[in-house]
Write an enzyme that holds these catalytic residues in place. Structure first.
Site, PDB file in Angstrom:
ATOM      1  N   SER A 134      -6.744   5.858   3.777  1.00  0.00           N
ATOM      2  CA  SER A 134      -6.815   4.929   2.644  1.00  0.00           C
ATOM      3  C   SER A 134      -7.198   3.541   3.148  1.00  0.00           C
ATOM      4  O   SER A 134      -7.976   2.823   2.513  1.00  0.00           O
ATOM      5  CB  SER A 134      -5.463   4.848   1.927  1.00  0.00           C
ATOM      6  OG  SER A 134      -5.297   5.923   1.056  1.00  0.00           O
ATOM      7  N   LYS A 184       5.343   1.664  -3.084  1.00  0.00           N
ATOM      8  CA  LYS A 184       5.317   3.015  -3.661  1.00  0.00           C
ATOM      9  C   LYS A 184       5.599   2.876  -5.146  1.00  0.00           C
ATOM     10  O   LYS A 184       6.267   1.935  -5.579  1.00  0.00           O
ATOM     11  CB  LYS A 184       6.394   3.898  -3.013  1.00  0.00           C
ATOM     12  CG  LYS A 184       6.134   5.371  -3.173  1.00  0.00           C
ATOM     13  CD  LYS A 184       5.249   5.923  -2.066  1.00  0.00           C
ATOM     14  CE  LYS A 184       4.910   7.376  -2.276  1.00  0.00           C
ATOM     15  NZ  LYS A 184       4.276   7.972  -1.092  1.00  0.00           N
ATOM     16  N   GLN A 203       7.237   3.818   3.909  1.00  0.00           N
ATOM     17  CA  GLN A 203       5.822   3.450   3.910  1.00  0.00           C
ATOM     18  C   GLN A 203       5.575   2.186   4.732  1.00  0.00           C
ATOM     19  O   GLN A 203       4.544   2.066   5.403  1.00  0.00           O
ATOM     20  CB  GLN A 203       5.370   3.232   2.455  1.00  0.00           C
ATOM     21  CG  GLN A 203       3.866   3.258   2.245  1.00  0.00           C
ATOM     22  CD  GLN A 203       3.300   4.661   2.234  1.00  0.00           C
ATOM     23  OE1 GLN A 203       3.827   5.534   1.564  1.00  0.00           O
ATOM     24  NE2 GLN A 203       2.218   4.879   2.951  1.00  0.00           N
ATOM     25  N   GLY A 262      -2.604   8.236  -4.348  1.00  0.00           N
ATOM     26  CA  GLY A 262      -1.928   9.421  -4.876  1.00  0.00           C
ATOM     27  C   GLY A 262      -0.673   9.783  -4.104  1.00  0.00           C
ATOM     28  O   GLY A 262      -0.393   9.253  -3.033  1.00  0.00           O
ATOM     29  N   ASP A 263       0.089  10.683  -4.668  1.00  0.00           N
ATOM     30  CA  ASP A 263       1.261  11.287  -4.017  1.00  0.00           C
ATOM     31  C   ASP A 263       1.547  12.542  -4.841  1.00  0.00           C
ATOM     32  O   ASP A 263       0.630  13.067  -5.505  1.00  0.00           O
ATOM     33  CB  ASP A 263       2.464  10.313  -4.011  1.00  0.00           C
ATOM     34  CG  ASP A 263       3.618  10.808  -3.141  1.00  0.00           C
ATOM     35  OD1 ASP A 263       3.513  10.736  -1.913  1.00  0.00           O
ATOM     36  OD2 ASP A 263       4.627  11.293  -3.688  1.00  0.00           O
ATOM     37  N   ASN A 320      -1.859  19.037  -2.006  1.00  0.00           N
ATOM     38  CA  ASN A 320      -2.870  18.386  -1.172  1.00  0.00           C
ATOM     39  C   ASN A 320      -2.556  18.466   0.322  1.00  0.00           C
ATOM     40  O   ASN A 320      -3.389  18.915   1.124  1.00  0.00           O
ATOM     41  CB  ASN A 320      -2.998  16.918  -1.615  1.00  0.00           C
ATOM     42  CG  ASN A 320      -3.866  16.121  -0.679  1.00  0.00           C
ATOM     43  OD1 ASN A 320      -3.385  15.494   0.258  1.00  0.00           O
ATOM     44  ND2 ASN A 320      -5.160  16.167  -0.887  1.00  0.00           N
ATOM     45  N   LYS A 341       0.855  -1.183   0.000  1.00  0.00           N
ATOM     46  CA  LYS A 341       0.000   0.000   0.000  1.00  0.00           C
ATOM     47  C   LYS A 341       0.889   1.230   0.000  1.00  0.00           C
ATOM     48  O   LYS A 341       1.815   1.342   0.810  1.00  0.00           O
ATOM     49  CB  LYS A 341      -0.889   0.004   1.264  1.00  0.00           C
ATOM     50  CG  LYS A 341      -1.854   1.174   1.327  1.00  0.00           C
ATOM     51  CD  LYS A 341      -3.114   0.881   0.558  1.00  0.00           C
ATOM     52  CE  LYS A 341      -3.963   2.110   0.304  1.00  0.00           C
ATOM     53  NZ  LYS A 341      -3.556   2.884  -0.903  1.00  0.00           N
TER      54      LYS A 341
HETATM   55  N1  LIG Z   1      -0.992  13.032  -0.714  1.00  0.00           N
HETATM   56  C1  LIG Z   1      -0.906  12.279   0.366  1.00  0.00           C
HETATM   57  O1  LIG Z   1      -1.888  11.726   0.859  1.00  0.00           O
HETATM   58  C2  LIG Z   1       0.403  12.100   1.036  1.00  0.00           C
HETATM   59  C3  LIG Z   1       1.516  12.816   0.671  1.00  0.00           C
HETATM   60  N2  LIG Z   1       2.657  12.709   1.402  1.00  0.00           N
HETATM   61  C4  LIG Z   1       3.835  13.486   1.063  1.00  0.00           C
HETATM   62  O2  LIG Z   1       3.529  14.867   1.165  1.00  0.00           O
HETATM   63  C5  LIG Z   1       4.332  15.623   0.247  1.00  0.00           C
HETATM   64  C6  LIG Z   1       3.434  16.461  -0.630  1.00  0.00           C
HETATM   65  O3  LIG Z   1       2.544  15.606  -1.338  1.00  0.00           O
HETATM   66  P1  LIG Z   1       1.189  16.159  -1.980  1.00  0.00           P
HETATM   67  O4  LIG Z   1       0.732  17.363  -1.257  1.00  0.00           O
HETATM   68  O5  LIG Z   1       0.301  14.997  -2.080  1.00  0.00           O
HETATM   69  O6  LIG Z   1       1.675  16.529  -3.431  1.00  0.00           O
HETATM   70  P2  LIG Z   1       1.111  17.660  -4.414  1.00  0.00           P
HETATM   71  O7  LIG Z   1       1.576  17.273  -5.760  1.00  0.00           O
HETATM   72  O8  LIG Z   1      -0.320  17.872  -4.183  1.00  0.00           O
HETATM   73  O9  LIG Z   1       1.879  18.957  -3.928  1.00  0.00           O
HETATM   74  C7  LIG Z   1       3.269  18.966  -3.872  1.00  0.00           C
HETATM   75  C8  LIG Z   1       3.701  20.342  -3.435  1.00  0.00           C
HETATM   76  O10 LIG Z   1       5.091  20.312  -3.150  1.00  0.00           O
HETATM   77  C9  LIG Z   1       5.786  21.178  -4.048  1.00  0.00           C
HETATM   78  N3  LIG Z   1       7.017  20.545  -4.518  1.00  0.00           N
HETATM   79  C10 LIG Z   1       7.145  19.353  -5.138  1.00  0.00           C
HETATM   80  N4  LIG Z   1       8.420  19.131  -5.446  1.00  0.00           N
HETATM   81  C11 LIG Z   1       9.096  20.210  -5.009  1.00  0.00           C
HETATM   82  C12 LIG Z   1      10.451  20.561  -5.017  1.00  0.00           C
HETATM   83  N5  LIG Z   1      11.382  19.762  -5.560  1.00  0.00           N
HETATM   84  N6  LIG Z   1      10.792  21.750  -4.455  1.00  0.00           N
HETATM   85  C13 LIG Z   1       9.864  22.556  -3.907  1.00  0.00           C
HETATM   86  N7  LIG Z   1       8.553  22.274  -3.877  1.00  0.00           N
HETATM   87  C14 LIG Z   1       8.190  21.109  -4.408  1.00  0.00           C
HETATM   88  C15 LIG Z   1       4.859  21.354  -5.222  1.00  0.00           C
HETATM   89  O11 LIG Z   1       5.204  22.528  -5.934  1.00  0.00           O
HETATM   90  P3  LIG Z   1       5.215  22.535  -7.538  1.00  0.00           P
HETATM   91  O12 LIG Z   1       3.779  22.490  -7.920  1.00  0.00           O
HETATM   92  O13 LIG Z   1       5.905  23.773  -7.921  1.00  0.00           O
HETATM   93  O14 LIG Z   1       5.960  21.305  -7.951  1.00  0.00           O
HETATM   94  C16 LIG Z   1       3.514  21.392  -4.509  1.00  0.00           C
HETATM   95  O15 LIG Z   1       3.283  22.628  -3.925  1.00  0.00           O
HETATM   96  C17 LIG Z   1       5.184  14.588  -0.472  1.00  0.00           C
HETATM   97  O16 LIG Z   1       6.393  14.412   0.222  1.00  0.00           O
HETATM   98  C18 LIG Z   1       4.362  13.308  -0.339  1.00  0.00           C
HETATM   99  O17 LIG Z   1       5.144  12.151  -0.470  1.00  0.00           O
HETATM  100  C19 LIG Z   1       2.727  11.934   2.515  1.00  0.00           C
HETATM  101  C20 LIG Z   1       1.657  11.204   2.920  1.00  0.00           C
HETATM  102  C21 LIG Z   1       0.447  11.142   2.148  1.00  0.00           C
HETATM  103  O1  LIG Z   2      -2.891   6.506   0.783  1.00  0.00           O
HETATM  104  C1  LIG Z   2      -1.970   5.869   0.316  1.00  0.00           C
HETATM  105  O2  LIG Z   2      -1.984   4.684   0.077  1.00  0.00           O
HETATM  106  C2  LIG Z   2      -0.690   6.596  -0.058  1.00  0.00           C
HETATM  107  C3  LIG Z   2      -0.127   7.430   1.004  1.00  0.00           C
HETATM  108  C4  LIG Z   2       1.292   7.713   0.712  1.00  0.00           C
HETATM  109  O3  LIG Z   2       1.763   7.596  -0.393  1.00  0.00           O
HETATM  110  C5  LIG Z   2       2.132   8.117   1.802  1.00  0.00           C
HETATM  111  O4  LIG Z   2       1.744   7.929   2.949  1.00  0.00           O
HETATM  112  O5  LIG Z   2       3.246   8.615   1.546  1.00  0.00           O
END
Ligand SMILES: NC(=O)C1=CN([C@@H]2O[C@H](COP(=O)(O)OP(=O)(O)OC[C@H]3O[C@@H](n4cnc5c(N)ncnc54)[C@H](OP(=O)(O)O)[C@@H]3O)[C@@H](O)[C@H]2O)C=CC1
Ligand SMILES: O=C(O)CCC(=O)C(=O)O
Length: 494
Positions: free
Chosen positions: A426, A173, A158, A212-213, A287, A137
């Site tokens: 999830s 992942k 993860q 998603g991620d 997100n 997952k």
């Molecule tokens: N979505 C989820 O449920 C989960 C997400 N995460 C983690 O949270 C983090 C954000 O994910 P999420 O919000 O889903 O992703 P999104 O794609 O929704 O948003 C990512 C954000 O981070 C910025 N970003 C990405 N790469 C870079 C970089 N190299 N330098 C600066 N800013 C950057 C993006 O800016 P730009 O648009 O300019 O690229 C954007 O604002 C990640 O580390 C992800 O693994 C962890 C647990 C669960």
């Molecule tokens: O909801 C999921 O399965 C993904 C969550 C995830 O990618 C994370 O926790 O980094």
């Protein structure tokens, strides 16, 4: 005195010298040099650091050129190996050695046609890291930086994170080096379909359940789900983060950001504090950042920054609900840049090419990406009076930054604990799909709160140093390890 040190970390030796030698002036000509006998713990630490070094050396040999993966493994090894050495039950079975080796790595070509009719080629991946406690997952990331090292670090993290949720989910992942920026909706759909055409052969509701991620939200999950259903002729909970009308869970979009704030809230409570009246700095504007901002604001905090890869916005008055709705429009509807914020709110400023850690705050929530907060920035945060850092992103703080936080004894939560609310929800979506039921927002949010509180307690249980300080990194790693290790022991040599 000459201290010979072979294979022993020099900081351990230096620590010894600082603590064990003392100098006394005896007369104008003579000094007495005294030495305390080393404690049993001192020798234990040397032996321990040798086993950690040896372990990491072996892992590095097998995973050359994978710095992010090694970074994640090192952090776990440094805290879990001492635990294993104290617990014979976990010795001699190569548990950690097995955990760093993915059960399966799938790498594939993704071919699709862009709007100009030109054929494009990308590389897709799925890392099926560990299935000891449930189906693999973890999310799918679409970003040009995606490579094996990044996905292996994420899959490794993860495994521990999913274990902390207490739900039956293994670790995985995936992703592709595809850049969604600037792509039309139809290009995104074509890419998702091409990606799923191969991925569908390797996943399933009881095998591997992606989500998603970075770069993959509800739209992309929907396109991938549609393609899976078309190819396999089955409507199953093979992905989470789906649209509400086809099996998605309420609160899943909010869950990672909300969970991060719930976790930070539990940490703050241990020091008699809360979000109320605190200034909060958030990085990212995707997100996780959006819903961390929403929940921190609802709990009385004032969020003053958000960012993307082009820079950050600083709004001294705070990003309230109305302003956040505008950020969501910029990011989720227009797929635009955070700099657009100042067009509507000119009293805020956009700081190009910089990260927000220079802004004075009480609480920092890094919610963008890995290694986005370095040692110098950590020192700035601490010097500015920051008391709490809760990672919403995966591994956003460099190891040196983490050391700054732990040395300063501020509250610091590693992502695998504080951002576990997303995957936990999830897991709740998987349960609802299996039951063919949908729970209300309140039901899901209540469960999320309980899960985050329980993760906090598990970290306290394994991370307390006995003097009132909680090392949440150690706590999360050991608590995550124990469940996976017990399951692996129970399943024999597999
Ligand atoms: N979505 C989820 O449920 C989960 C997400 N995460 C983690 O949270 C983090 C954000 O994910 P999420 O919000 O889903 O992703 P999104 O794609 O929704 O948003 C990512 C954000 O981070 C910025 N970003 C990405 N790469 C870079 C970089 N190299 N330098 C600066 N800013 C950057 C993006 O800016 P730009 O648009 O300019 O690229 C954007 O604002 C990640 O580390 C992800 O693994 C962890 C647990 C669960
Ligand atoms: O909801 C999921 O399965 C993904 C969550 C995830 O990618 C994370 O926790 O980094």
């Amino acid at each position: 005195m000459i201290f010979l040190s072979f294979g022993v970390k020099t900081d351990v030796v230096f620590d010894f010298l600082k603590k064990r030698l003392f100098f006394l002036r005896y007369s104008s000509k003579f000094f007495l040099i005294g030495v305390y006998l080393p404690s049993e713990n001192f020798f234990k630490n040397i032996i321990m650091s040798q086993s950690v070094t040896a372990f990491l050396g072996e892992v590095a040999k097998r995973n050359a050129n994978e710095p992010e993966f090694m970074q994640a493994v090192r952090e776990v090894a440094e805290t879990v190996i001492p635990f294993i050495e104290e617990n014979p039950k976990y010795q001699g079975k190569m548990l950690l050695e097995r955990m760093v080796e993915p059960e399966r790595v799938i790498m594939f070509r993704v071919v699709w046609i862009d709007d100009k009719g030109i054929t494009q080629v990308n590389r897709g991946y799925r890392i099926q890291m560990n299935s000891a406690i449930g189906p693999y997952k973890g999310g799918i990331r679409f970003h040009p930086s995606v490579n094996l090292s990044i996905l292996k670090f994420l899959a490794f993290e993860q495994t521990f994170k999913n274990s902390l949720t207490t739900l039956p989910m293994g670790g995985g992942k995936g992703g592709a080096d595809f850049d969604p920026k600037g792509k039309s909706d139809i290009e995104i759909m074509r890419f998702c379909q091409a990606f799923m055409t191969e991925l569908s052969k390797h996943i399933g509701g009881n095998t591997d359940v992606p989500a998603g991620d970075i770069g993959v939200g509800g739209r992309e999950v929907g396109y991938m789900f549609g393609q899976y259903k078309r190819l396999r002729n089955e409507f199953t909970g093979v992905l989470t983060g789906k649209g509400i009308s086809f099996g998605g869970s309420l609160i899943r979009p909010e869950a990672t950001g909300y969970g991060d704030v719930y976790f930070a809230h539990s940490m703050l409570q241990t020091r008699g504090k809360s979000f109320d009246g605190q200034t909060v700095v958030v990085s990212g504007s995707g997100n996780v950042a959006q819903y961390a901002t929403q929940k921190a604001t609802q709990l009385g905090g004032k969020v003053v920054t958000m960012s993307d890869s082009s820079g950050y916005i600083y709004d001294e008055a705070g990003i309230d609900a109305e302003k956040l709705a505008y950020v969501m429009e910029i990011k989720n509807v227009n797929y635009g840049r955070i700099s657009d914020y100042v067009k509507k709110y000119p009293s805020a400023k956009f700081v190009e090419g910089k990260r927000p850690w220079e802004v004075k705050c009480d609480i920092a929530l890094p919610c963008a990406t890995q290694n986005e907060l370095d040692e110098a920035e950590a020192k700035t945060l601490v010097a500015n009076g920051c008391i709490c850092v809760a990672e919403g992103a995966n591994m956003p703080s460099t190891p040196e930054a983490v050391t700054v936080f732990t040395n300063a004894k501020i509250l610091f939560a590693p992502g695998k604990a504080s951002n576990a609310g997303g995957v936990a929800t999830s897991g709740l979506e998987m349960s609802q799909n299996s039951l063919r039921l949908s729970w209300t927002s309140e039901e899901v949010d209540d469960r999320l709160k309980v899960i985050m509180k329980d993760i906090h307690e598990a970290c306290v249980q394994y991370g307390s140093d006995g003097n009132g300080y909680v090392d949440y990194v150690k706590g999360a790693n050991i608590a995550g390890f124990v469940k996976v290790a017990d399951a692996m022991l129970g399943q024999g040599v597999v």
